[in-house]
Design a protein around this motif. Structure first.
Motif, short mmCIF file in Angstrom:
data_model
loop_
_atom_site.label_atom_id
_atom_site.label_comp_id
_atom_site.label_asym_id
_atom_site.label_seq_id
_atom_site.Cartn_x
_atom_site.Cartn_y
_atom_site.Cartn_z
N GLN A 55 -45.11 8.05 -118.14
CA GLN A 55 -46.47 8.42 -117.75
C GLN A 55 -47.42 7.23 -117.86
N ALA A 56 -47.30 6.47 -118.96
CA ALA A 56 -48.17 5.30 -119.17
C ALA A 56 -47.91 4.25 -118.10
N ALA A 57 -46.64 3.98 -117.81
CA ALA A 57 -46.30 2.99 -116.79
C ALA A 57 -46.81 3.42 -115.42
N GLY A 58 -46.64 4.71 -115.10
CA GLY A 58 -47.09 5.22 -113.81
C GLY A 58 -48.59 5.13 -113.64
N ARG A 59 -49.31 5.41 -114.70
CA ARG A 59 -50.77 5.34 -114.60
C ARG A 59 -51.25 3.89 -114.48
N CYS A 60 -50.60 2.97 -115.20
CA CYS A 60 -50.92 1.55 -115.03
C CYS A 60 -50.72 1.13 -113.58
N PHE A 61 -49.63 1.59 -113.01
CA PHE A 61 -49.29 1.25 -111.64
C PHE A 61 -50.38 1.72 -110.67
N CYS A 62 -50.95 2.89 -110.92
CA CYS A 62 -51.97 3.45 -110.04
C CYS A 62 -53.35 2.85 -110.28
N GLU A 63 -53.66 2.50 -111.53
CA GLU A 63 -55.04 2.16 -111.89
C GLU A 63 -55.36 0.67 -111.95
N ILE A 64 -54.35 -0.17 -112.09
CA ILE A 64 -54.64 -1.60 -112.16
C ILE A 64 -54.64 -2.17 -110.74
N LEU A 65 -55.83 -2.51 -110.28
CA LEU A 65 -56.00 -2.97 -108.90
C LEU A 65 -55.50 -4.40 -108.74
N ARG A 66 -55.00 -4.71 -107.58
CA ARG A 66 -54.56 -6.08 -107.29
C ARG A 66 -55.00 -6.45 -105.88
N ASP A 67 -55.35 -7.71 -105.71
CA ASP A 67 -55.95 -8.16 -104.46
C ASP A 67 -54.95 -8.78 -103.48
N ARG A 68 -53.97 -9.53 -104.03
CA ARG A 68 -53.06 -10.28 -103.18
C ARG A 68 -51.62 -9.89 -103.47
N GLU A 69 -50.71 -10.32 -102.60
CA GLU A 69 -49.29 -10.00 -102.82
C GLU A 69 -48.80 -10.55 -104.14
N ILE A 70 -49.19 -11.77 -104.49
CA ILE A 70 -48.74 -12.35 -105.76
C ILE A 70 -49.23 -11.51 -106.94
N ASP A 71 -50.43 -10.94 -106.81
CA ASP A 71 -50.96 -10.08 -107.88
C ASP A 71 -50.11 -8.81 -108.00
N THR A 72 -49.71 -8.27 -106.86
CA THR A 72 -48.87 -7.07 -106.86
C THR A 72 -47.53 -7.35 -107.52
N VAL A 73 -46.95 -8.50 -107.22
CA VAL A 73 -45.67 -8.89 -107.84
C VAL A 73 -45.84 -8.99 -109.36
N ILE A 74 -46.90 -9.66 -109.80
CA ILE A 74 -47.15 -9.83 -111.23
C ILE A 74 -47.27 -8.48 -111.92
N VAL A 75 -48.03 -7.56 -111.32
CA VAL A 75 -48.27 -6.24 -111.92
C VAL A 75 -46.99 -5.41 -111.91
N TYR A 76 -46.25 -5.40 -110.80
CA TYR A 76 -44.99 -4.65 -110.72
C TYR A 76 -44.04 -5.12 -111.83
N VAL A 77 -43.86 -6.43 -111.91
CA VAL A 77 -42.91 -6.99 -112.89
C VAL A 77 -43.36 -6.67 -114.31
N ALA A 78 -44.65 -6.82 -114.59
CA ALA A 78 -45.17 -6.55 -115.94
C ALA A 78 -44.96 -5.09 -116.34
N ILE A 79 -45.24 -4.18 -115.42
CA ILE A 79 -45.10 -2.75 -115.72
C ILE A 79 -43.64 -2.37 -115.91
N ILE A 80 -42.79 -2.80 -115.00
CA ILE A 80 -41.36 -2.45 -115.09
C ILE A 80 -40.75 -2.97 -116.38
N LYS A 81 -41.08 -4.22 -116.72
CA LYS A 81 -40.53 -4.79 -117.96
C LYS A 81 -41.00 -4.01 -119.18
N LEU A 82 -42.29 -3.71 -119.24
CA LEU A 82 -42.81 -2.94 -120.38
C LEU A 82 -42.12 -1.58 -120.48
#
Length: 251
Positions: free
Chosen positions: A161-188
């Protein structure tokens, strides 16, 4: 704004946040024990100047936020550190060291420490400029980590639930930002529960697809790139282990 000195503000935010919450969540330490672990870990970065202000403020904001429920006067144990920060700020121009975004985060942290520390005011034009800036690598790492553990500790979310909500709520502007956020959430998520990986395989494939046509060197410095690649390798190993387990089940 051209900074006269280099700041590691969000890198420090990320290191302290991860250390603090892992101490509380994984090792079941008290808030004060977690703070002492952070102080020890960051000892070599203290410089009697801006780094000391940043590090002590980050740690003590978390002490106040998470420790005041048990002890409303918990900051009394850190008067020495608070006095040191106050003294440094009195003769240091923060604008010489931090950009607008970093200064705004520092201001928020200091707000938790009033009346021990004077407030750090931001000008209207600074706030306006910050709205137009991109987040940095370690800022995203910090935001994901902070939000993830806040949901676990404050709202009793499960890992998924925590990972899913981070995925929905942390905004990203560029593709590189999306990669960073995806990787950070999945690893956590999989650090906390390996079983979560199967729910994130599609997102992992999307992240890999984006990385295939991104030149990471255009966006990240060596330290940031090494950190990202380390997390990517961690996820790859977990994916390979999952595939091996499924292969074994099929025999």
């Amino acid at each position: 704004m051209l900074k006269k000195h280099h700041s590691n503000y969000f890198e420090y935010q990320y290191i302290v946040t991860k250390t603090f919450f892992e101490s509380i969540w994984d090792k079941k330490h008290t808030v004060r024990q977690a703070a002492e672990i952070c102080m020890h870990k960051m000892q070599d970065y203290l410089d009697g100047g801006i780094n000391t202000v940043i590090i002590y403020t980050i740690i003590l904001e978390k002490v106040q936020r998470y420790g005041r429920k048990e002890d409303k006067n918990i900051l009394q144990y850190y008067l020495k550190e608070l006095e040191e920060v106050k003294e440094i700020i009195s003769h240091l121009n923060v604008d010489d060291y931090l950009d607008t975004n970093e200064k705004e985060f520092l201001s928020d942290d200091i707000g938790w420490l009033e009346p021990y520390l004077p407030s750090l005011e931001l000008r209207e034009e600074e706030i306006e400029a910050n709205l137009q800036s991109y987040a940095s690598y370690f800022e995203y790492r910090y935001l994901v980590t902070e939000h993830f553990y806040e949901l676990l500790l404050d709202e009793n979310y499960t890992t998924g639930q925590a990972a899913g909500r981070c995925f929905c709520e942390i905004l990203r502007d560029r593709e590189i930002d999306t990669v960073i956020v995806y990787v950070a959430i999945i690893k956590l998520a999989i650090e906390h529960d390996k079983k979560e990986l199967k729910y994130w395989l599609k997102d992992w494939e999307k992240a890999k697809e984006m990385m295939n046509h991104l030149n990471v060197d255009d966006f990240l410095n060596k330290k940031e790139k090494d950190s990202l690649l380390s997390d990517i390798n961690y996820i790859k190993e977990a994916v390979n282990s999952l595939k091996n387990e499924k292969g074994g089940e099929g025999k």
